[in-house]
Design a protein around this motif. Structure first.
Motif, PDB file in Angstrom:
ATOM      1  N   ASP A 172     -31.724 -57.684  87.866  1.00  0.00           N
ATOM      2  CA  ASP A 172     -30.727 -56.852  86.990  1.00  0.00           C
ATOM      3  C   ASP A 172     -29.308 -57.333  87.042  1.00  0.00           C
ATOM      4  O   ASP A 172     -28.587 -57.497  86.009  1.00  0.00           O
ATOM      5  N   ASP A 173     -28.890 -57.471  88.373  1.00  0.00           N
ATOM      6  CA  ASP A 173     -27.584 -57.973  88.352  1.00  0.00           C
ATOM      7  C   ASP A 173     -27.403 -59.351  88.145  1.00  0.00           C
ATOM      8  O   ASP A 173     -27.793 -60.203  88.741  1.00  0.00           O
ATOM      9  N   GLU A 174     -26.450 -59.782  86.912  1.00  0.00           N
ATOM     10  CA  GLU A 174     -26.419 -61.108  86.879  1.00  0.00           C
ATOM     11  C   GLU A 174     -25.654 -62.024  87.985  1.00  0.00           C
ATOM     12  O   GLU A 174     -26.126 -63.064  88.103  1.00  0.00           O
ATOM     13  N   ASP A 175     -24.664 -61.546  88.645  1.00  0.00           N
ATOM     14  CA  ASP A 175     -24.091 -61.856  89.444  1.00  0.00           C
ATOM     15  C   ASP A 175     -25.176 -62.629  90.666  1.00  0.00           C
ATOM     16  O   ASP A 175     -25.516 -63.771  91.092  1.00  0.00           O
ATOM     17  N   ALA A 176     -25.943 -61.643  91.107  1.00  0.00           N
ATOM     18  CA  ALA A 176     -26.942 -61.587  92.237  1.00  0.00           C
ATOM     19  C   ALA A 176     -27.858 -62.732  91.815  1.00  0.00           C
ATOM     20  O   ALA A 176     -28.487 -63.321  92.548  1.00  0.00           O
ATOM     21  N   LYS A 177     -28.386 -62.896  90.597  1.00  0.00           N
ATOM     22  CA  LYS A 177     -29.389 -63.354  89.813  1.00  0.00           C
ATOM     23  C   LYS A 177     -28.825 -64.918  89.815  1.00  0.00           C
ATOM     24  O   LYS A 177     -29.771 -65.640  90.401  1.00  0.00           O
ATOM     25  N   TYR A 178     -27.584 -65.010  89.431  1.00  0.00           N
ATOM     26  CA  TYR A 178     -27.143 -66.342  89.401  1.00  0.00           C
ATOM     27  C   TYR A 178     -27.158 -66.954  91.086  1.00  0.00           C
ATOM     28  O   TYR A 178     -27.648 -68.217  91.131  1.00  0.00           O
ATOM     29  N   GLU A 179     -26.501 -66.355  91.881  1.00  0.00           N
ATOM     30  CA  GLU A 179     -26.494 -66.767  93.272  1.00  0.00           C
ATOM     31  C   GLU A 179     -27.838 -66.845  93.973  1.00  0.00           C
ATOM     32  O   GLU A 179     -28.065 -67.918  94.733  1.00  0.00           O
ATOM     33  N   ALA A 180     -28.800 -65.977  93.661  1.00  0.00           N
ATOM     34  CA  ALA A 180     -30.134 -66.102  94.276  1.00  0.00           C
ATOM     35  C   ALA A 180     -30.690 -67.676  93.744  1.00  0.00           C
ATOM     36  O   ALA A 180     -31.336 -68.290  94.357  1.00  0.00           O
ATOM     37  N   GLY A 181     -30.544 -67.900  92.438  1.00  0.00           N
ATOM     38  CA  GLY A 181     -30.961 -68.913  91.959  1.00  0.00           C
ATOM     39  C   GLY A 181     -30.398 -70.352  92.425  1.00  0.00           C
ATOM     40  O   GLY A 181     -31.297 -71.290  92.769  1.00  0.00           O
ATOM     41  N   LEU A 182     -29.163 -70.302  92.814  1.00  0.00           N
ATOM     42  CA  LEU A 182     -28.471 -71.656  93.466  1.00  0.00           C
ATOM     43  C   LEU A 182     -29.088 -71.592  94.701  1.00  0.00           C
ATOM     44  O   LEU A 182     -29.456 -72.690  95.244  1.00  0.00           O
ATOM     45  N   TYR A 183     -29.254 -70.442  95.472  1.00  0.00           N
ATOM     46  CA  TYR A 183     -29.718 -70.611  96.874  1.00  0.00           C
ATOM     47  C   TYR A 183     -31.255 -71.045  96.732  1.00  0.00           C
ATOM     48  O   TYR A 183     -31.716 -72.037  97.808  1.00  0.00           O
ATOM     49  N   PHE A 184     -31.877 -70.539  96.137  1.00  0.00           N
ATOM     50  CA  PHE A 184     -33.242 -71.102  95.791  1.00  0.00           C
ATOM     51  C   PHE A 184     -33.653 -72.475  95.611  1.00  0.00           C
ATOM     52  O   PHE A 184     -34.253 -73.063  96.220  1.00  0.00           O
ATOM     53  N   ARG A 185     -32.688 -73.023  94.626  1.00  0.00           N
ATOM     54  CA  ARG A 185     -32.465 -74.388  94.330  1.00  0.00           C
ATOM     55  C   ARG A 185     -31.991 -75.195  95.479  1.00  0.00           C
ATOM     56  O   ARG A 185     -31.776 -76.297  95.244  1.00  0.00           O
ATOM     57  N   ALA A 186     -31.117 -74.614  96.341  1.00  0.00           N
ATOM     58  CA  ALA A 186     -30.303 -75.410  97.440  1.00  0.00           C
ATOM     59  C   ALA A 186     -31.434 -76.396  98.110  1.00  0.00           C
ATOM     60  O   ALA A 186     -32.513 -76.005  98.431  1.00  0.00           O
TER      61      ALA A 186
END
Length: 179
Positions: A130-144
């Motif tokens: 739900d949290d757009e900021d957390a979603k964006y950051e989680a995606g970045l870390y997942f793709r790191a």
């Protein structure tokens, strides 16, 4: 430790006394000149090292000779700040030592082989946040290119795929390191 009874200078060592009197031949075992007296060591009193420290005071002459003396004083604000800085540095060092880093490929291979979870499954999990900021950051870390076992976003998507305890996550990271 010795005290010079003529000047009340204390904290003198055998070597310091011998240097002060280079023309004197001292017996072995060492016996100081008459102006020096042995200061009997006394244990430091108990104190809370988080808030206080001991300070050595000048020796006091008693019936059995000179006795080492101690006082307990509060730590200064600078010393308290240094203790806190040391504690935080030790905690960080412990976290850094416990951290396990794996490549993204190792992680993806591990979760597919052992949990039958695909890259798309994790991306769906992240997309459902739900949290757009957390979603964006989680995606970045997942793709790191690398994943750290103590990264909060890695912990979140790990929990979402069944690695929901610190022990399970650590075991998974250790196993993934071998791939």
């Amino acid at each position: 430790m010795y005290i010079d009874t003529t000047t009340n200078e204390w904290g003198l060592t055998q070597a310091a006394i011998m240097q002060r009197h280079p023309l004197t031949v001292f017996p072995d075992p060492f016996v100081p000149l008459e102006q020096y007296a042995l200061v009997v060591d006394q244990p430091q009193p108990a104190f809370d090292a988080a808030t206080h420290k001991t300070v050595e005071l000048p020796p006091v002459e008693g019936e059995s000779g000179f006795l080492q003396q101690w006082d307990i004083v509060p730590l200064s604000s600078e010393e308290l700040a240094q203790l806190e800085a040391d504690r935080l540095a030790a905690e960080k060092a412990a976290r850094d030592a416990a951290r396990i880093t794996i490549s993204r490929t190792q992680g993806l291979v591990y979760i597919y082989r052992n949990l039958r979870v695909t890259e798309a499954d994790v991306e769906t999990l992240i997309a459902g946040m739900d949290d757009e900021d957390a979603k964006y950051e989680a995606g970045l870390y997942f793709r790191a290119s690398t994943w750290d076992s103590d990264n909060p976003h890695v912990l979140m998507f790990g929990a979402g795929i069944g690695l929901d305890t610190p022990a399970k996550l650590e075991d998974a990271f250790r196993a993934a390191q071998t791939l």
